[in-house]
Scaffold this motif. Structure first.
Motif, mmCIF file in Angstrom:
data_model
loop_
_atom_site.group_PDB
_atom_site.id
_atom_site.type_symbol
_atom_site.label_atom_id
_atom_site.label_comp_id
_atom_site.label_asym_id
_atom_site.label_seq_id
_atom_site.Cartn_x
_atom_site.Cartn_y
_atom_site.Cartn_z
ATOM 1 N N MET A 59 31.677 53.293 21.012
ATOM 2 C CA MET A 59 32.626 53.714 19.986
ATOM 3 C C MET A 59 33.666 52.604 19.743
ATOM 4 N N THR A 60 33.949 52.353 18.484
ATOM 5 C CA THR A 60 34.928 51.319 18.152
ATOM 6 C C THR A 60 36.327 51.787 18.508
ATOM 7 N N THR A 61 37.051 50.982 19.261
ATOM 8 C CA THR A 61 38.408 51.378 19.625
ATOM 9 C C THR A 61 39.472 50.474 19.025
ATOM 10 N N ILE A 62 39.057 49.295 18.543
ATOM 11 C CA ILE A 62 40.019 48.450 17.833
ATOM 12 C C ILE A 62 39.391 47.990 16.519
ATOM 13 N N ARG A 63 40.263 47.731 15.544
ATOM 14 C CA ARG A 63 39.829 47.219 14.239
ATOM 15 C C ARG A 63 40.848 46.177 13.790
ATOM 16 N N THR A 64 40.384 45.164 13.086
ATOM 17 C CA THR A 64 41.326 44.192 12.530
ATOM 18 C C THR A 64 41.219 44.183 11.007
ATOM 19 N N GLY A 65 42.292 43.800 10.372
ATOM 20 C CA GLY A 65 42.315 43.689 8.918
ATOM 21 C C GLY A 65 43.097 42.461 8.500
ATOM 22 N N ILE A 66 42.795 41.998 7.301
ATOM 23 C CA ILE A 66 43.483 40.825 6.754
ATOM 24 C C ILE A 66 43.995 41.170 5.364
ATOM 25 N N GLY A 67 45.154 40.639 5.025
ATOM 26 C CA GLY A 67 45.721 40.880 3.699
ATOM 27 C C GLY A 67 46.270 39.589 3.114
ATOM 28 N N PHE A 68 46.265 39.524 1.798
ATOM 29 C CA PHE A 68 46.804 38.350 1.103
ATOM 30 C C PHE A 68 47.514 38.844 -0.145
ATOM 31 N N ASP A 69 48.606 38.188 -0.514
ATOM 32 C CA ASP A 69 49.249 38.503 -1.791
ATOM 33 C C ASP A 69 49.992 37.280 -2.306
ATOM 34 N N ILE A 70 50.185 37.261 -3.593
ATOM 35 C CA ILE A 70 50.885 36.136 -4.217
ATOM 36 C C ILE A 70 51.672 36.657 -5.413
ATOM 37 N N HIS A 71 52.916 36.214 -5.528
ATOM 38 C CA HIS A 71 53.757 36.597 -6.669
ATOM 39 C C HIS A 71 54.502 35.371 -7.179
ATOM 40 N N ARG A 72 54.741 35.347 -8.484
ATOM 41 C CA ARG A 72 55.623 34.329 -9.051
ATOM 42 C C ARG A 72 57.061 34.636 -8.642
ATOM 43 N N LEU A 73 57.855 33.599 -8.464
ATOM 44 C CA LEU A 73 59.293 33.777 -8.238
ATOM 45 C C LEU A 73 60.001 33.480 -9.553
ATOM 46 N N VAL A 74 60.750 34.458 -10.053
ATOM 47 C CA VAL A 74 61.395 34.317 -11.359
ATOM 48 C C VAL A 74 62.877 34.677 -11.271
ATOM 49 N N GLU A 75 63.628 34.179 -12.227
ATOM 50 C CA GLU A 75 65.061 34.489 -12.276
ATOM 51 C C GLU A 75 65.254 35.945 -12.685
ATOM 52 N N GLY A 76 66.358 36.510 -12.234
ATOM 53 C CA GLY A 76 66.695 37.874 -12.639
ATOM 54 C C GLY A 76 66.043 38.955 -11.808
ATOM 55 N N ARG A 77 65.395 38.538 -10.717
ATOM 56 C CA ARG A 77 64.780 39.523 -9.825
ATOM 57 C C ARG A 77 65.367 39.351 -8.426
ATOM 58 N N PRO A 78 65.672 40.464 -7.728
ATOM 59 C CA PRO A 78 66.132 40.319 -6.340
ATOM 60 C C PRO A 78 65.010 39.753 -5.484
ATOM 61 N N CYS A 79 65.395 38.961 -4.501
ATOM 62 C CA CYS A 79 64.393 38.306 -3.658
ATOM 63 C C CYS A 79 64.141 39.159 -2.417
ATOM 64 N N ILE A 80 63.266 40.153 -2.599
ATOM 65 C CA ILE A 80 62.982 41.092 -1.511
ATOM 66 C C ILE A 80 61.656 40.717 -0.866
ATOM 67 N N LEU A 81 61.718 40.371 0.397
ATOM 68 C CA LEU A 81 60.514 40.007 1.168
ATOM 69 C C LEU A 81 60.606 40.651 2.549
ATOM 70 N N GLY A 82 59.552 41.323 2.935
ATOM 71 C CA GLY A 82 59.563 42.006 4.229
ATOM 72 C C GLY A 82 60.562 43.143 4.278
ATOM 73 N N GLY A 83 60.915 43.667 3.119
ATOM 74 C CA GLY A 83 61.896 44.754 3.057
ATOM 75 C C GLY A 83 63.326 44.286 3.198
ATOM 76 N N VAL A 84 63.533 42.962 3.169
ATOM 77 C CA VAL A 84 64.874 42.382 3.329
ATOM 78 C C VAL A 84 65.220 41.628 2.048
ATOM 79 N N GLU A 85 66.440 41.815 1.541
ATOM 80 C CA GLU A 85 66.859 41.063 0.355
ATOM 81 C C GLU A 85 67.462 39.736 0.791
ATOM 82 N N LEU A 86 66.815 38.647 0.364
ATOM 83 C CA LEU A 86 67.263 37.316 0.747
ATOM 84 C C LEU A 86 68.191 36.751 -0.327
#
Ligand code: MG
Length: 160
Positions: free
Chosen positions: A1-28
Motif C-alpha cells: 500500500m502506498t504510504t507516501i506521495r510526492t507532487g510538483i507545482g509550477f506557476d508564473i505571473h507577470r509583475l505589474v504596477e498597481g498590484r500588491p506584491c503578495i507572495l506566500g500569503g505575505v505582502e512584500l
C-alpha cells in the motif's frame, strides 16, 4: 500500500504596477505585484498544484477556474486552505513543502521567515516543514529585470 506521495507545482505571473506584491500569503514592499484573476500569489498557486498533484487531484486551474467569477480577486490563501482540507479528507497529511521563487522583482531573502510561517499556518504544519528559496535569474530570459515571478514547489504527503 502506498504510504507516501510526492507532487510538483509550477506557476508564473507577470509583475505589474498597481498590484500588491503578495507572495506566500505575505505582502512584500515592492512597487509591482503579480497580475492575475486572483490575488496572483504564484507561491501559493504552485504549492496548491504540488499538493493537488501529490493527491492525484488534477490542478488548481481545474478546481478553481479563472473563467469562474466566483474566483475573481480570490484570496489565494482560501484556495490553498480548500486544497489542504480536501487532501486531508482523503487521509493525507502534509509532510513537507519546498519552494523556489525565481524573480528579479522583490527581494525574497528578507521575507523568507515570514513566508515560511505564513505557509506553514495555512498547511497546519510547523515552519520547519516549509522551506522557501529565492533565486535571481542572472539577468537572463523573459523574467529578467523584474518582469515576472516564477515558482516551483514540491510537496510530500503521507498517510495520517
Ligand atoms: Mg497562478
Amino acid at each position: 500500500m502506498t504510504t507516501i506521495r510526492t507532487g510538483i507545482g509550477f506557476d508564473i505571473h507577470r509583475l505589474v504596477e498597481g498590484r500588491p506584491c503578495i507572495l506566500g500569503g505575505v505582502e512584500l514592499p515592492h512597487p509591482t505585484g503579480p497580475d492575475g484573476h486572483s490575488d496572483g500569489d504564484a507561491v501559493l498557486h504552485a504549492i496548491c498544484d504540488a499538493i493537488l498533484g501529490a493527491a492525484g487531484l488534477d490542478d488548481i486551474g481545474t478546481r478553481f477556474p479563472d473563467t469562474d467569477e466566483k474566483w475573481k480577486g480570490a484570496d489565494s490563501r482560501d484556495l490553498l486552505r480548500a486544497s489542504v482540507a480536501e487532501v486531508r479528507g482523503m487521509g493525507w497529511t502534509v509532510g513537507n513543502v519546498d519552494v523556489v521563487i525565481a524573480t528579479e522583482g522583490p527581494r525574497i531573502a528578507p521575507h523568507r521567515a515570514s513566508m515560511r510561517e505564513s505557509i506553514a499556518a495555512l498547511l497546519e504544519v510547523t515552519p520547519d516543514c516549509v522551506n522557501v528559496k529565492g533565486k535571481t535569474l542572472e539577468g537572463l530570459g523573459a523574467l529578467a529585470g523584474g518582469a515576472g515571478v516564477a515558482v516551483q514547489a514540491t510537496c510530500l504527503l503521507h498517510l495520517s
